[in-house]
Design an enzyme around this catalytic site. Structure first.
Site, PDB file in Angstrom:
ATOM      1  N   ASP A 117      -4.023 -25.225   8.624  1.00  0.00           N
ATOM      2  CA  ASP A 117      -3.136 -24.379   7.811  1.00  0.00           C
ATOM      3  C   ASP A 117      -2.797 -23.090   8.561  1.00  0.00           C
ATOM      4  O   ASP A 117      -1.859 -22.382   8.176  1.00  0.00           O
ATOM      5  CB  ASP A 117      -3.834 -23.991   6.497  1.00  0.00           C
ATOM      6  CG  ASP A 117      -3.327 -24.792   5.310  1.00  0.00           C
ATOM      7  OD1 ASP A 117      -2.133 -25.136   5.291  1.00  0.00           O
ATOM      8  OD2 ASP A 117      -4.127 -25.057   4.399  1.00  0.00           O
ATOM      9  N   GLN A 148      -6.918 -26.125  -0.505  1.00  0.00           N
ATOM     10  CA  GLN A 148      -5.702 -25.803  -1.249  1.00  0.00           C
ATOM     11  C   GLN A 148      -5.863 -24.458  -1.958  1.00  0.00           C
ATOM     12  O   GLN A 148      -6.859 -24.213  -2.649  1.00  0.00           O
ATOM     13  CB  GLN A 148      -5.396 -26.927  -2.267  1.00  0.00           C
ATOM     14  CG  GLN A 148      -4.075 -26.776  -2.995  1.00  0.00           C
ATOM     15  CD  GLN A 148      -2.847 -26.857  -2.087  1.00  0.00           C
ATOM     16  OE1 GLN A 148      -2.867 -27.487  -1.033  1.00  0.00           O
ATOM     17  NE2 GLN A 148      -1.776 -26.198  -2.484  1.00  0.00           N
ATOM     18  N   LYS A 185       0.123 -34.446   0.016  1.00  0.00           N
ATOM     19  CA  LYS A 185      -0.392 -34.296   1.382  1.00  0.00           C
ATOM     20  C   LYS A 185      -1.201 -35.533   1.781  1.00  0.00           C
ATOM     21  O   LYS A 185      -1.067 -36.040   2.900  1.00  0.00           O
ATOM     22  CB  LYS A 185      -1.242 -33.022   1.489  1.00  0.00           C
ATOM     23  CG  LYS A 185      -0.396 -31.750   1.415  1.00  0.00           C
ATOM     24  CD  LYS A 185      -1.213 -30.458   1.280  1.00  0.00           C
ATOM     25  CE  LYS A 185      -0.281 -29.256   1.142  1.00  0.00           C
ATOM     26  NZ  LYS A 185      -0.968 -27.973   0.958  1.00  0.00           N
TER      27      LYS A 185
END
Ligand code: GUN
Length: 291
Positions: A120, A97, A53
């Site tokens: 997200d 994460q 990422k």
């Protein structure tokens, strides 16, 4: 005839090219989209995801801010960091994460992210808005899957889509996107409590495997001509490889290839799309904050 392989890297590249132009436009306003990436612990798969990422941000001309924290980090410390990032004008998106170590209260951590920086799309505000069809950040993997299905050009209206997996980050939001009018599929969600999974998957025009179980979907479970999307990323032992392991999906690719109409490979299918939709949401966040 074997299935057409859906090239996630190619679709991702097309979207990234369009994003590059939007990033240039922001740079003319002296704005560089910035993504804070928080990783707690050293789970090897998570380390490789966050590294990918951060690399994607650098490749496209965005900033990333790395926070690699020990697995002893407490919920309160993580929430305090998120509050600091919420207030930081150089940060347009915040990613934590998942999964987090077991002692951390994942819900409280995610909820601490300001909804306008929740790239997200995991906060209750964004998920709720998505469910209601309001403007919201759409979770990256489900969003990427929709783009891949659209890319095939198959008619989706009236099809039967079967989602195997009910996670908060893939299965549940994806099922919701598939019933939107633009797709108009009829959706079945299967999960670990489903009795005789094959009875459902065999009737799927669109089959999405997101259970996290290597080799779960075999050729006899797939309707001939179906569009098969494999979300699984499973490390399995591979003594002949230098690393000692290889990545496989939830679908037995080699045999399902001969039955399906379309299929995504692992790697190179859904994975590049997840990262691309994260870039997409971060650029959108920066644009919204720039007006
Ligand atoms: N873990 C697995 N997939 C994801 C994702 O899309 N975002 C985050 N933050 N964690 C994940």
């Amino acid at each position: 005839m074997p299935a057409s392989i859906i090239d996630g890297k190619l679709v991702a590249q097309e979207i990234r090219s369009a994003l590059s132009e939007r990033i240039s436009a922001l740079k003319h306003k002296n704005i560089v989209p910035g993504l804070a990436v928080i990783l707690v612990g050293e789970d090897p798969a998570s380390v490789s995801y966050v590294t990918a990422k951060e690399q994607a941000c650098a490749d496209i001309g965005m900033k990333s801010f790395e926070y690699r924290l020990p697995d002893t980090t407490r919920t309160e410390e993580l929430v305090a960091l998120i509050h600091k990032l919420n207030a930081d004008k150089a940060v347009h998106g915040i990613l934590v994460q998942l999964p987090l170590p077991g002692h951390i209260d994942e819900f409280s951590v995610i909820e601490a992210i300001a909804p306008e920086k929740d790239v997200d799309g995991f906060t209750s505000i964004n998920l709720g808005k998505m469910l209601l069809g309001q403007d919201a950040f759409i979770p990256c993997t489900p969003h990427g899957i929709i783009k891949l299905i659209e890319h095939t050009g198959i008619p989706t209206k009236g099809t039967h889509a079967v989602v195997v997996g009910r996670s908060n980050i893939v299965g549940k939001p994806l099922a919701n996107l598939l019933i939107r009018k633009e797709i108009n599929a009829t959706v079945t969600i299967c999960h670990t409590g489903t009795v005789n999974l094959a009875d459902f998957t065999k009737h799927a025009d669109i089959l999405i495997a997101c259970a996290g179980k290597a080799g779960l979907i075999t050729a006899d479970m797939v309707k001939p001509g179906a569009c098969v999307i494999d979300v699984g990323v499973n490390r399995v032992p591979a003594p002949q490889s230098k690393k000692g392991w290889k990545l496989v999906g939830d679908v037995l690719f080699d045999e399902v290839l001969d039955v399906a109409g379309f299929i995504t490979p692992v790697p190179g299918g859904v994975g590049p799309m997840t990262i691309t939709m994260l870039l997409y949401n971060t650029v959108a966040a920066a644009e919204k904050m720039s007006v």
